[in-house]
Design a protein around this motif. Structure first.
Motif, mmCIF file in Angstrom:
data_model
loop_
_atom_site.group_PDB
_atom_site.id
_atom_site.type_symbol
_atom_site.label_atom_id
_atom_site.label_comp_id
_atom_site.label_asym_id
_atom_site.label_seq_id
_atom_site.Cartn_x
_atom_site.Cartn_y
_atom_site.Cartn_z
ATOM 1 N N PRO A 1 14.388 43.612 45.533
ATOM 2 C CA PRO A 1 13.156 43.833 46.470
ATOM 3 C C PRO A 1 13.082 45.314 46.743
ATOM 4 N N LYS A 2 11.823 45.727 47.249
ATOM 5 C CA LYS A 2 11.698 47.127 47.439
ATOM 6 C C LYS A 2 11.746 48.076 46.187
ATOM 7 N N ARG A 3 11.440 47.519 45.106
ATOM 8 C CA ARG A 3 11.493 48.166 43.828
ATOM 9 C C ARG A 3 12.994 49.064 43.625
ATOM 10 N N GLN A 4 14.100 48.279 44.037
ATOM 11 C CA GLN A 4 15.376 48.923 43.678
ATOM 12 C C GLN A 4 15.791 48.369 42.538
ATOM 13 N N LEU A 5 16.910 48.802 41.901
ATOM 14 C CA LEU A 5 17.569 48.370 40.788
ATOM 15 C C LEU A 5 19.155 48.335 41.123
ATOM 16 N N ALA A 6 20.028 47.281 40.444
ATOM 17 C CA ALA A 6 21.418 47.153 40.556
ATOM 18 C C ALA A 6 21.873 46.840 39.367
ATOM 19 N N PHE A 7 23.024 47.297 38.824
ATOM 20 C CA PHE A 7 23.452 47.012 37.366
ATOM 21 C C PHE A 7 24.599 46.242 37.685
ATOM 22 N N TYR A 8 24.658 45.396 36.395
ATOM 23 C CA TYR A 8 25.674 44.127 36.013
ATOM 24 C C TYR A 8 26.222 44.268 35.062
ATOM 25 N N GLU A 9 27.528 44.381 35.000
ATOM 26 C CA GLU A 9 28.399 44.272 33.688
ATOM 27 C C GLU A 9 27.970 42.873 32.825
ATOM 28 N N VAL A 10 27.665 43.190 31.443
ATOM 29 C CA VAL A 10 27.470 42.202 30.426
ATOM 30 C C VAL A 10 28.474 42.155 29.162
ATOM 31 N N ASP A 11 28.282 41.101 28.549
ATOM 32 C CA ASP A 11 29.341 41.029 27.424
ATOM 33 C C ASP A 11 28.689 40.234 26.387
ATOM 34 N N PRO A 12 29.005 39.988 25.064
ATOM 35 C CA PRO A 12 28.244 39.379 24.215
ATOM 36 C C PRO A 12 27.798 37.868 24.559
ATOM 37 N N ARG A 13 28.657 37.340 25.743
ATOM 38 C CA ARG A 13 28.296 35.899 26.000
ATOM 39 C C ARG A 13 27.454 35.907 27.183
ATOM 40 N N THR A 14 26.826 36.937 27.677
ATOM 41 C CA THR A 14 26.169 37.083 28.917
ATOM 42 C C THR A 14 24.687 36.279 28.695
ATOM 43 N N ALA A 15 24.341 35.410 29.545
ATOM 44 C CA ALA A 15 23.160 34.647 29.547
ATOM 45 C C ALA A 15 22.009 35.853 30.048
ATOM 46 N N TYR A 16 20.802 35.925 29.803
ATOM 47 C CA TYR A 16 19.788 36.519 30.458
ATOM 48 C C TYR A 16 18.434 35.738 30.980
ATOM 49 N N ARG A 17 17.789 36.035 31.795
ATOM 50 C CA ARG A 17 16.780 35.416 32.103
ATOM 51 C C ARG A 17 15.553 36.620 32.130
ATOM 52 N N THR A 18 14.242 36.061 31.469
ATOM 53 C CA THR A 18 13.098 36.967 31.444
ATOM 54 C C THR A 18 12.424 36.911 32.795
ATOM 55 N N SER B 1 24.510 37.517 35.655
ATOM 56 C CA SER B 1 25.938 37.869 36.069
ATOM 57 C C SER B 1 26.074 38.395 37.439
ATOM 58 N N ALA B 2 27.398 38.151 37.797
ATOM 59 C CA ALA B 2 27.455 38.575 39.380
ATOM 60 C C ALA B 2 28.505 39.864 39.418
ATOM 61 N N LEU B 3 28.723 40.528 38.188
ATOM 62 C CA LEU B 3 29.643 41.468 38.154
ATOM 63 C C LEU B 3 28.992 42.892 38.457
ATOM 64 N N HIS B 4 28.604 43.028 39.633
ATOM 65 C CA HIS B 4 27.912 44.270 39.974
ATOM 66 C C HIS B 4 28.784 45.535 39.897
ATOM 67 N N VAL B 5 28.237 46.643 39.246
ATOM 68 C CA VAL B 5 28.915 47.892 38.941
ATOM 69 C C VAL B 5 28.143 48.941 39.901
ATOM 70 N N SER B 6 28.917 49.733 40.616
ATOM 71 C CA SER B 6 28.243 50.916 41.631
ATOM 72 C C SER B 6 27.670 51.860 40.886
ATOM 73 N N LYS B 7 26.696 52.606 41.280
ATOM 74 C CA LYS B 7 26.157 54.091 40.941
ATOM 75 C C LYS B 7 27.452 54.695 40.264
ATOM 76 N N GLU B 8 28.604 54.781 41.231
ATOM 77 C CA GLU B 8 29.574 55.918 40.976
ATOM 78 C C GLU B 8 30.367 55.319 39.656
ATOM 79 N N GLU B 9 30.473 54.193 39.127
ATOM 80 C CA GLU B 9 31.115 53.757 38.072
ATOM 81 C C GLU B 9 30.525 53.998 36.934
#
Length: 187
Positions: free
Chosen positions: A80-97, A107-115
């Motif tokens: 919400p509010k036009r924000q982004l959050a990044f999540y770790e993926v691997d070859p088995r990760t599913a995606y939704r369009t 994915s629930a594996l959130h990765v912070s900006k600092e990482e």
């Protein structure tokens, strides 16, 4: 030209290039060779990128190489509010369009900006100074305002255009990798 017009023209140009798969693939191969040879790639352990749509620069080879080199790949989800959050993926990760046609990771594996060591910033139009016109949502502009890591973009020569002025809130990417060298396009 206004940003809206440039955006529409840029999308049409990218779709036209996508209709020439051999030409597009050759350009991507050249740009990827430059990117993979760079210190930006070599020093990065965590790489943020989108999962590209068919007319954008194909990010799948980057993901595959990153995993082969034991690098971590993170892909954004819109919030919400036009924000982004990044999540770790691997070859088995599913995606939704999403309703915007963008694949987001399940994915629930959130990765912070600092990482995130390097962020591959997407866009439609780029100036020689690294300013970009994106899809118009401002998601990346908001994210980049607080991101301190390295930024770069993988850009077809057809996307380069200096006939516009960035807005005060626009932030340039630090490095553009493209299929031109000193004004010469290699095809």
């Amino acid at each position: 030209m206004e940003k809206t017009e440039l955006r529409q023209s840029g999308i049409a140009t990218l779709k036209k290039l996508a209709e020439q798969p051999k030409k597009k693939a050759k350009k991507e191969e050249m740009i990827l060779a430059l990117f993979f040879a760079s210190w930006i790639w070599k020093e990065a352990n965590v790489i943020g990128m989108i999962r590209s749509t068919p007319f954008e620069f194909n990010t799948e080879p980057i993901m595959q190489r990153a995993w082969a080199e034991n690098k971590r790949v993170v892909v954004p989800k819109s919030l919400p509010k036009r924000q982004l959050a990044f999540y770790e993926v691997d070859p088995r990760t599913a995606y939704r369009t999403t309703k915007f046609g963008v694949d987001e990771p399940v994915s629930a594996l959130h990765v912070s900006k600092e990482e995130i060591d390097v962020l591959l910033v997407p866009g439609i139009i780029f100036s020689k100074d690294g300013y970009r016109i994106g899809f118009g949502g401002g998601f990346y502009d908001r994210y980049l305002a607080e991101y301190k890591g390295r930024t770069c973009s993988l850009v077809f020569s057809e996307q380069l255009n200096n006939d516009w002025q960035p807005d005060s809130f626009d932030l340039p990417v630090a490095r553009i990798f493209t299929d031109t060298f000193k004004g010469v396009t290699y095809e």
